[in-house]
Design an enzyme around this catalytic site. Structure first.
Site, PDB file in Angstrom:
ATOM      1  N   TYR A 293       0.796  -1.171  -0.177  1.00 25.44           N
ATOM      2  CA  TYR A 293      -0.144   0.029  -0.150  1.00 25.44           C
ATOM      3  C   TYR A 293       0.949   1.171  -0.054  1.00 25.44           C
ATOM      4  CZ  TYR A 293      -3.072  -3.678   1.942  1.00 25.44           C
ATOM      5  OH  TYR A 293      -3.752  -5.051   2.251  1.00 25.44           O
TER       6      TYR A 293
ATOM      7  N   ASP B 128       0.881  -0.253   5.082  1.00 21.51           N
ATOM      8  CA  ASP B 128       0.076   0.786   5.400  1.00 21.51           C
ATOM      9  C   ASP B 128      -1.272   1.078   4.557  1.00 21.51           C
ATOM     10  OD1 ASP B 128      -0.565   3.472   5.984  1.00 21.51           O
ATOM     11  OD2 ASP B 128       1.126   4.595   4.825  1.00 21.51           O
TER      12      ASP B 128
ATOM     13  N   CYS C 238      -4.399   3.647   9.870  1.00 22.69           N
ATOM     14  CA  CYS C 238      -5.048   4.995  10.259  1.00 22.69           C
ATOM     15  C   CYS C 238      -6.388   4.516  10.879  1.00 22.69           C
ATOM     16  CB  CYS C 238      -5.337   5.517   9.092  1.00 22.69           C
ATOM     17  SG  CYS C 238      -6.061   4.711   7.593  1.00 22.69           S
TER      18      CYS C 238
HETATM   19  N1  SAH Z   1       2.041   4.609   2.307  1.00 24.38           N
HETATM   20  C1  SAH Z   1       1.476   5.681   1.756  1.00 24.38           C
HETATM   21  C2  SAH Z   1       0.084   5.699   1.275  1.00 24.38           C
HETATM   22  C3  SAH Z   1      -0.853   5.153   2.286  1.00 24.38           C
HETATM   23  S1  SAH Z   1      -2.462   5.190   2.169  1.00 24.38           S
HETATM   24  C4  SAH Z   1       2.025   6.954   2.202  1.00 24.38           C
HETATM   25  O1  SAH Z   1       2.457   6.784   3.484  1.00 24.38           O
HETATM   26  O2  SAH Z   1       1.864   8.178   1.498  1.00 24.38           O
HETATM   27  C5  SAH Z   1      -3.064   3.533   1.557  1.00 24.38           C
HETATM   28  C6  SAH Z   1      -2.824   3.471   0.062  1.00 24.38           C
HETATM   29  O3  SAH Z   1      -3.311   2.178  -0.141  1.00 24.38           O
HETATM   30  C7  SAH Z   1      -3.250   4.373  -0.704  1.00 24.38           C
HETATM   31  O4  SAH Z   1      -2.463   4.876  -1.753  1.00 24.38           O
HETATM   32  C8  SAH Z   1      -4.438   3.579  -1.511  1.00 24.38           C
HETATM   33  O5  SAH Z   1      -4.716   3.851  -2.731  1.00 24.38           O
HETATM   34  C9  SAH Z   1      -3.552   2.072  -1.189  1.00 24.38           C
HETATM   35  N2  SAH Z   1      -4.564   0.778  -1.745  1.00 24.38           N
HETATM   36  C10 SAH Z   1      -6.126   0.673  -1.200  1.00 24.38           C
HETATM   37  N3  SAH Z   1      -6.436  -0.366  -1.145  1.00 24.38           N
HETATM   38  C11 SAH Z   1      -5.188  -1.227  -1.685  1.00 24.38           C
HETATM   39  C12 SAH Z   1      -5.072  -2.514  -2.009  1.00 24.38           C
HETATM   40  N4  SAH Z   1      -6.115  -3.661  -2.041  1.00 24.38           N
HETATM   41  N5  SAH Z   1      -3.862  -2.792  -2.673  1.00 24.38           N
HETATM   42  C13 SAH Z   1      -2.932  -1.983  -2.800  1.00 24.38           C
HETATM   43  N6  SAH Z   1      -2.893  -0.726  -2.521  1.00 24.38           N
HETATM   44  C14 SAH Z   1      -4.081  -0.386  -2.129  1.00 24.38           C
END
Ligand code: SAH
Length: 453
Positions: free
Chosen positions: A314, A383, A410
């Site tokens: 993520y 994350d 979060c």
């Molecule tokens: N680690 C990053 C973003 C975290 S927010 C930072 O600190 O900036 C969570 C992220 O997970 C988002 O970018 C969202 O698009 C992504 N996301 C949501 N569901 C997901 C999934 N099933 N697999 C991969 N990414 C996903």
């Protein structure tokens, strides 16, 4: 059968606060959520809604306010939906967040011996946001730029938002003046007429760069040169003025088309030593000061020595991946949003970081695939969004058997659920550090160290 009645007035003591920032009280054992109620308040409440498992109450009068109440710095903090708990002393806000994490770990996670630290707050919990989105419309026939009223689409006009960077106050004032002088119509959601829909601003805290995005219901923007002139002559460090066109009847703020009216398409900011390109559409953490605190904690928990293979699931635009890559042998980032992966690759390039590889797709699909191709990690960082990790992700972690997992979350409830699952499969939660990324709201961010038993 409960004896409580709709529209009846009850005297209650508010005991707790829920994740939406509503006060929580019991009326004859029945749970009631109360807008604007804070823990410790004694008040009279009218029961306005009864559902199967809870009711909703409205404050009629406060008999005895909580001793932790403070006068909010912002005059519209109650009407606006943004800061739900600005009326609560900041140190108390931090305590409430720590307690929520402790409760979830105990009640949902059933975990013991976990070191839960006090929430790391901000020295100055105001003016912390680097991104603002102001809806533009009319209120009492006058142009209104501000925020949607709690739970509605009515605009509360404002001249200042004290959780946003100061430059925003200026932008609002200048754009209001431009609209008045040149008779530019605000958008009307009901009829779909009018021109200016939203103002979006981004401010880079480290470089000072400012981007202003005007979202319009149509291509033509009258007196655009005047607008640029007004903004340029009043905002030092203005690097980018962008028009984004959105003619759809939708709640989505940005449309597909953008025109650069002045300066560059992107501004630059830093987190630690790393440089990031920020465009109108790209995601970037909104509290840059606390982001650095959070990422440094994640890095500390990862305990990297330089030879590790790391996964960052993520990964968004790769911020954590790039942080980790400076201390690891190789980092694999996985993210579902295509644009974010494009940004992540560009961010790696502008920082000259070559030991990262980004994959577009869901973590639950790509992570097991890479494992089946024989990639094994020493450390896995996750994350996820509010719903937490997919079971397939957790199962793959267990199979891959890394020494450590660092979980950035979060949502303490889904975190506690996932930690319980990992605990049952041989991964012990060692410590949890909550970090206050969003002062005056009920959002709670944590970073967790998990080790193989
Ligand atoms: N680690 C990053 C973003 C975290 S927010 C930072 O600190 O900036 C969570 C992220 O997970 C988002 O970018 C969202 O698009 C992504 N996301 C949501 N569901 C997901 C999934 N099933 N697999 C991969 N990414 C996903």
């Amino acid at each position: 059968m409960s004896v409580i009645k709709l529209n009846e007035i009850y005297e209650v003591k508010i005991e707790d606060i829920n994740h939406k920032g509503q006060g929580v009280a019991k009326i004859e054992g029945f749970t009631v959520f109360i807008d604007g109620g804070l823990p410790g308040d004694k008040c009279k409440v009218k029961l306005v809604n009864i559902k199967k498992n809870y009711g909703v109450g409205e404050i009629v009068s406060i008999i005895e306010p909580s001793t932790k109440r403070v006068i909010p710095k912002c005059k519209i903090s109650y009407a606006c939906g943004g800061c739900q708990i600005q009326g609560l002393d900041y140190q108390e806000q931090l305590k409430i967040k720590t307690n929520k994490v402790k409760n979830d770990i105990k009640k949902i996670g059933h975990l013991e011996d976990v070191l839960i630290h006090d929430t790391l707050g901000m020295d100055n919990p105001y003016r912390y946001r680097n991104k603002a989105q102001f809806p533009v419309g009319r209120r009492n026939k006058k142009i209104a730029i501000g925020f949607y009223k709690r739970g509605s689409h009515e605009i509360v006009d404002t001249n200042s938002c004290i959780i946003q960077h100061e430059v925003n106050d200026k932008v609002i004032k200048l754009i209001k003046a431009y609209m008045k002088t040149y008779n530019i119509k605000p958008y009307d959601e009901k009829t779909g007429t009018g021109l200016i829909r939203h103002i979006l601003t981004k401010t880079a805290f480290k470089t000072g760069d400012v981007m202003v995005v005007i979202i319009t219901n149509g291509e033509k923007l009258p007196y655009k040169d005047k607008l640029i002139e007004i903004l340029k002559s009043n905002i030092t460090n203005l690097k980018s003025v962008i028009q984004n066109i959105n003619t759809k009847k939708t709640n989505v703020i940005l449309g597909d088309k953008t025109n650069v009216l002045f300066g560059t398409k992107k501004i630059i900011d830093y987190i630690g030593d790393l440089k990031f390109n920020i465009s109108a559409k790209s995601f970037f953490q909104v509290n840059p000061v606390q982001t650095e605190v959070l990422y440094n904690k994640a890095l500390e928990y990862a305990k990297l020595e330089g030879n590790e293979i790391v996964f960052d699931l993520y990964c968004g635009i790769g911020t954590i991946s790039l942080f980790l890559a400076q201390k690891a042998k190789k980092v694999y980032g996985i993210e579902v949003v295509k644009e974010a992966i494009v940004d992540a690759m560009e961010n790696a390039r502008i920082n000259g970081i070559e030991n990262v590889e980004f994959y577009e797709g869901t973590a639950e699909e790509i992570f097991p695939k890479l494992y089946n191709h024989g990639i094994k990690a020493d450390v896995v960082v996750v994350d996820p969004p509010r719903k937490g990790c997919d079971k397939k992700v957790l199962d793959t972690i267990v199979k891959m058997s890394p020494k450590r997992v660092v979980y950035v979350s979060c949502n303490p409830s889904t975190l506690a659920r996932d930690l319980k699952y990992l605990d049952e499969k041989g991964y012990k939660t060692i410590e949890i550090q909550p970090v206050d990324m969003f002062p005056h709201t009920m959002h709670i961010e944590t970073v967790v160290l998990i080790e193989k038993k």
